[in-house]
Design a protein around this motif. Sequence first.
Motif, PDB file in Angstrom:
ATOM      1  N   VAL A 193     -11.135 -75.419 -12.152  1.00  0.00           N
ATOM      2  CA  VAL A 193     -11.276 -76.241 -13.351  1.00  0.00           C
ATOM      3  C   VAL A 193     -10.921 -75.412 -14.583  1.00  0.00           C
ATOM      4  O   VAL A 193     -10.116 -75.836 -15.418  1.00  0.00           O
ATOM      5  CB  VAL A 193     -12.718 -76.802 -13.476  1.00  0.00           C
ATOM      6  N   ALA A 194     -11.496 -74.246 -14.702  1.00  0.00           N
ATOM      7  CA  ALA A 194     -11.288 -73.399 -15.878  1.00  0.00           C
ATOM      8  C   ALA A 194      -9.811 -73.062 -16.088  1.00  0.00           C
ATOM      9  O   ALA A 194      -9.343 -73.011 -17.230  1.00  0.00           O
ATOM     10  CB  ALA A 194     -12.107 -72.118 -15.756  1.00  0.00           C
ATOM     11  N   LYS A 195      -9.080 -72.866 -15.014  1.00  0.00           N
ATOM     12  CA  LYS A 195      -7.666 -72.493 -15.122  1.00  0.00           C
ATOM     13  C   LYS A 195      -6.767 -73.663 -15.507  1.00  0.00           C
ATOM     14  O   LYS A 195      -5.641 -73.451 -15.931  1.00  0.00           O
ATOM     15  CB  LYS A 195      -7.172 -71.913 -13.793  1.00  0.00           C
ATOM     16  N   SER A 196      -7.241 -74.875 -15.346  1.00  0.00           N
ATOM     17  CA  SER A 196      -6.364 -76.034 -15.524  1.00  0.00           C
ATOM     18  C   SER A 196      -6.497 -76.727 -16.876  1.00  0.00           C
ATOM     19  O   SER A 196      -5.757 -77.667 -17.154  1.00  0.00           O
ATOM     20  CB  SER A 196      -6.621 -77.047 -14.404  1.00  0.00           C
ATOM     21  N   LEU A 197      -7.409 -76.285 -17.722  1.00  0.00           N
ATOM     22  CA  LEU A 197      -7.656 -76.989 -18.980  1.00  0.00           C
ATOM     23  C   LEU A 197      -7.108 -76.256 -20.193  1.00  0.00           C
ATOM     24  O   LEU A 197      -7.024 -75.032 -20.213  1.00  0.00           O
ATOM     25  CB  LEU A 197      -9.154 -77.195 -19.163  1.00  0.00           C
ATOM     26  N   SER A 198      -6.790 -77.045 -21.199  1.00  0.00           N
ATOM     27  CA  SER A 198      -6.341 -76.477 -22.466  1.00  0.00           C
ATOM     28  C   SER A 198      -7.527 -75.903 -23.227  1.00  0.00           C
ATOM     29  O   SER A 198      -8.654 -76.373 -23.089  1.00  0.00           O
ATOM     30  CB  SER A 198      -5.688 -77.563 -23.331  1.00  0.00           C
TER      31      SER A 198
ATOM     32  N   ALA B  59     -21.246 -80.458 -17.466  1.00  0.00           N
ATOM     33  CA  ALA B  59     -19.848 -80.156 -17.772  1.00  0.00           C
ATOM     34  C   ALA B  59     -19.616 -78.643 -17.774  1.00  0.00           C
ATOM     35  O   ALA B  59     -18.610 -78.165 -17.235  1.00  0.00           O
ATOM     36  CB  ALA B  59     -19.464 -80.755 -19.124  1.00  0.00           C
ATOM     37  N   LYS B  60     -20.542 -77.902 -18.326  1.00  0.00           N
ATOM     38  CA  LYS B  60     -20.413 -76.441 -18.322  1.00  0.00           C
ATOM     39  C   LYS B  60     -20.437 -75.901 -16.901  1.00  0.00           C
ATOM     40  O   LYS B  60     -19.723 -74.951 -16.573  1.00  0.00           O
ATOM     41  CB  LYS B  60     -21.525 -75.793 -19.154  1.00  0.00           C
ATOM     42  N   ARG B  61     -21.257 -76.497 -16.037  1.00  0.00           N
ATOM     43  CA  ARG B  61     -21.310 -76.077 -14.629  1.00  0.00           C
ATOM     44  C   ARG B  61     -19.948 -76.316 -13.972  1.00  0.00           C
ATOM     45  O   ARG B  61     -19.445 -75.478 -13.232  1.00  0.00           O
ATOM     46  CB  ARG B  61     -22.398 -76.832 -13.872  1.00  0.00           C
ATOM     47  N   CYS B  62     -19.357 -77.455 -14.251  1.00  0.00           N
ATOM     48  CA  CYS B  62     -18.034 -77.761 -13.702  1.00  0.00           C
ATOM     49  C   CYS B  62     -16.994 -76.768 -14.220  1.00  0.00           C
ATOM     50  O   CYS B  62     -16.094 -76.356 -13.481  1.00  0.00           O
ATOM     51  CB  CYS B  62     -17.619 -79.181 -14.066  1.00  0.00           C
ATOM     52  N   MET B  63     -17.119 -76.384 -15.479  1.00  0.00           N
ATOM     53  CA  MET B  63     -16.169 -75.436 -16.081  1.00  0.00           C
ATOM     54  C   MET B  63     -16.246 -74.055 -15.442  1.00  0.00           C
ATOM     55  O   MET B  63     -15.318 -73.273 -15.552  1.00  0.00           O
ATOM     56  CB  MET B  63     -16.421 -75.318 -17.585  1.00  0.00           C
TER      57      MET B  63
ATOM     58  N   ASP C 272     -16.818 -86.036 -11.583  1.00  0.00           N
ATOM     59  CA  ASP C 272     -16.944 -84.769 -12.307  1.00  0.00           C
ATOM     60  C   ASP C 272     -15.582 -84.325 -12.834  1.00  0.00           C
ATOM     61  O   ASP C 272     -15.454 -83.882 -13.973  1.00  0.00           O
ATOM     62  CB  ASP C 272     -17.533 -83.693 -11.393  1.00  0.00           C
ATOM     63  N   VAL C 273     -14.563 -84.466 -12.010  1.00  0.00           N
ATOM     64  CA  VAL C 273     -13.202 -84.107 -12.406  1.00  0.00           C
ATOM     65  C   VAL C 273     -12.763 -84.956 -13.597  1.00  0.00           C
ATOM     66  O   VAL C 273     -12.137 -84.458 -14.532  1.00  0.00           O
ATOM     67  CB  VAL C 273     -12.218 -84.271 -11.218  1.00  0.00           C
ATOM     68  N   ALA C 274     -13.120 -86.234 -13.591  1.00  0.00           N
ATOM     69  CA  ALA C 274     -12.749 -87.127 -14.686  1.00  0.00           C
ATOM     70  C   ALA C 274     -13.445 -86.754 -15.993  1.00  0.00           C
ATOM     71  O   ALA C 274     -12.891 -86.960 -17.079  1.00  0.00           O
ATOM     72  CB  ALA C 274     -13.071 -88.569 -14.310  1.00  0.00           C
TER      73      ALA C 274
END
Length: 118
Positions: free
Chosen positions: A94-99, A85-89, A53-55
């Motif tokens: 997760v949300a804090k670490s992505l561009s 993917a939306k669930r993971c976000m 999921d992280v990948a």
Amino acid sequence: MADKVYGLGKNVWTTKGEEQEAAKKKFIECLKLLEGELGDKPYFGGETFGLCDVALIPFYSCFGTYEICSNFSIEAECPTLTARAKRCMQKESVAKSLSDQHKIYDFAMQNKKKFGME
């Protein structure tokens, strides 16, 4: 998984015409394979958020660029994968670490221009 998704995704936004259509088809086939592996599980590992999921998450962040550059909807093609993917976000970590998807698109367009892919 990552190398294949990245390579196919790159071909979606860096090509044009028939080559881009072929790239979209291959990319969607790959995503559908991932979607099939999910089945009815909330995450690739079943009930637990894990490494697969992280990948997936960084690639999800690029979906907007792929869609804009090649005029298609990944959500329409792979709704289950997109929902996962939306669930993971929704996970704060997760949300804090992505561009931001808009920054990724801007970066991709700068690279297209820089390398003469327009």
